[in-house]
Design an enzyme around this catalytic site. Structure first.
Site, short mmCIF file in Angstrom:
data_model
loop_
_atom_site.label_atom_id
_atom_site.label_comp_id
_atom_site.label_asym_id
_atom_site.label_seq_id
_atom_site.Cartn_x
_atom_site.Cartn_y
_atom_site.Cartn_z
N PHE A 159 -7.26 7.05 3.24
CA PHE A 159 -6.54 6.42 4.35
C PHE A 159 -7.01 4.98 4.55
CE2 PHE A 159 -5.08 5.65 8.69
CZ PHE A 159 -3.82 6.25 8.65
N ARG B 212 9.88 7.76 6.76
CA ARG B 212 8.92 8.33 5.81
C ARG B 212 8.59 9.79 6.13
NH1 ARG B 212 5.83 5.80 1.99
NH2 ARG B 212 3.93 6.86 1.35
N PHE C 12 0.84 -1.20 0.00
CA PHE C 12 0.00 0.00 0.00
C PHE C 12 0.88 1.26 0.00
CE2 PHE C 12 -4.51 1.12 0.98
CZ PHE C 12 -4.38 2.50 0.96
N PHE C 13 1.94 1.26 0.80
CA PHE C 13 2.84 2.41 0.84
C PHE C 13 3.55 2.60 -0.50
CE2 PHE C 13 2.64 1.85 5.54
CZ PHE C 13 2.34 3.17 5.89
#
Length: 336
Positions: free
Chosen positions: A174, A314, A71-72
Site C-alpha cells: 500500500f 475501481r 501507481f494505479f
C-alpha cells in the site's frame, strides 16, 4: 463515523488537476485513449490526492497526482501479469523499475510507456526537496517494488499469508511510507529525522495509512474474491483464523474503527509536539508550521480515502461485465 469526524475538503486546484492528469495519461500512453475518455474521471484518482495533500503548491500536487495515477496503472499491470502467468515480463519490469528509480533521467524515453511515465513522475518529485529526501523516497519505493514481487509469487503459488505476515506486507504494497514522505514536499519542508521518528508523529502517520489499507481491503473484498486474489485482510482472516465471510467483514470493520478512534487521540499528541517545536527561532516557527501541515493532511487522508472508495469506478464490481476483469484495463497487459 468518517463523515462526522473528518469533513471532506478538496484542494482548490482539483478541477485543473483532473484535466491535466487526464492529458498526462494520454501523452504518456498509460491508458488507451478510449479508456481515458470513458473511465479516467470516474476512477477518481485525482480526487483522492486533491483530498489529501491540501496546501500543496499546484505543481507539487500535479506531480503527486500523476505519480498516483501511474501507481494505479502499475498495480493493474501487475495484476494482469499474475492473471496471465507472465512471470518473465514481471521479472523484467521489476528490475527496470529499480533502475528507473535510481536513474530516472535515463529512462524518460524507455519504449515501455509504464517505465517512461514512472521516470517522468519520479524526476518531477525529486525536484522539490533536497537529495536526502529523494534518497529516502527511493529507499521506500525500492521496498514497495520488492513487496509487489512477493505478492506476485504468493498469487502465482496460491499462497495466502497469515494475518500478521499480511499486515507487514501490506504496509509496503500500500506504500505507507511513500504517501507519508509526500506530505513533506506538500508542506514545502523536509522534516528532520527526530521529527519523523517522534512516537506521536510516527503513530499518527501509521494509523492514517493503516486505516486506508484496511478500508481498501473492506471495499475491495468482493473485487478480490472475484479475481482469485489472496492478499486481503478479510481473506487471511477467513483462511487462517477460521472466520466466516460475514465475521471477517465485521473484524476488518472493527479494526478500521479502532484506527479512527486511536488516530483521534494520537492526533492531539502530534499537534502538541508540533506546537513544542516553535522555540522562538525562525527555523522553529517554520518547522512547527510544516509539522502542523503534515498532521493536518494525515487527517485529510481519512475522508479522501473514504469518499474515493464510495465514488471510484475501481470498486463498483457489480457494474462490470466480468467481475474478475476491470473494464478500465487492457486485459492483455501491454509492455512486451
Amino acid at each position: 463515523m468518517i463523515e462526522s469526524a473528518f469533513p471532506r475538503r478538496l484542494h482548490p486546484y482539483w478541477p485543473r488537476l483532473q484535466e491535466k492528469t487526464r492529458v498526462w495519461l494520454l501523452e504518456k500512453r498509460l491508458m488507451p485513449a478510449d479508456k481515458v475518455q470513458e473511465y479516467a474521471d470516474g476512477l477518481c484518482y485525482t480526487d483522492l490526492m486533491a483530498g489529501y495533500y491540501l496546501g500543496a503548491p499546484d505543481e507539487v500536487l500535479q506531480a503527486i497526482a500523476d505519480y498516483s495515477a501511474w501507481f494505479f496503472v502499475w498495480d493493474d499491470r501487475h495484476d494482469r501479469y499474475v492473471v496471465h502467468g507472465r512471470a518473465g515480463d514481471w521479472r523484467r519490469l521489476r528490475h527496470r523499475l529499480h533502475a528507473a528509480l535510481d536513474a530516472p533521467r535515463h529512462h524518460l524515453h524507455h519504449p515501455d510507456p509504464l517505465l517512461a511515465a514512472f521516470a517522468d513522475s519520479v524526476l518531477r518529485l525529486y525536484g522539490f526537496l533536497p537529495r536526502t529526501w529523494n534518497q529516502r523516497f527511493a529507499r521506500h519505493f525500492h521496498a514497495v517494488i520488492e513487496a509487489y514481487d512477493r505478492e506476485f509469487r504468493n498469487r502465482v503459488q496460491g499462497y495466502v499469508p497469515g494475518v500478521e505476515e499480511y499486515l507487514a506486507l501490506r504496509r509496503h504494497t500500500f506504500a505507507h511510507w511513500i504517501w507519508t514522505d509526500l506530505l513533506e514536499p506538500s508542506a514545502g519542508y523536509e522534516l528532520p529525522a527526530f521529527v519523523r521518528k517522534n512516537p506521536a508523529y510516527r503513530r499518527a502517520a501509521l494509523l492514517s495509512q493503516e486505516f486506508a489499507a484496511w478500508y481498501n481491503d473492506l471495499c475491495s473484498l468482493p473485487k478480490e474474491i472475484a479475481g482469485d486474489e489472496v492478499h486481503n485482510l478479510g481473506i487471511s482472516l477467513i483462511l487462517h483464523e477460521g472466520l466466516t465471510l460475514e465475521e471477517s467483514v465485521d473484524e476488518v470493520r472493527r479494526r478500521v474503527e479502532e484506527c479512527i478512534s486511536e488516530f483521534l487521540q494520537v492526533e492531539q499528541d502530534a499537534l502538541r509536539f508540533a506546537d513544542s517545536l516553535a522555540d522562538g527561532t525562525l527555523r522553529g516557527k517554520e518547522l512547527s508550521a510544516a509539522v502542523h501541515a503534515c498532521v493536518g493532511n494525515m487527517r485529510n487522508w481519512f475522508s479522501a480515502v473514504y469518499w474515493f472508495h464510495h465514488e471510484s469506478g475501481r470498486y463498483m464490481v457489480d457494474t462490470w461485465d466480468d467481475r474478475s476483469t476491470p473494464p478500465y484495463v487492457t486485459n492483455e497487459a501491454a509492455g512486451e
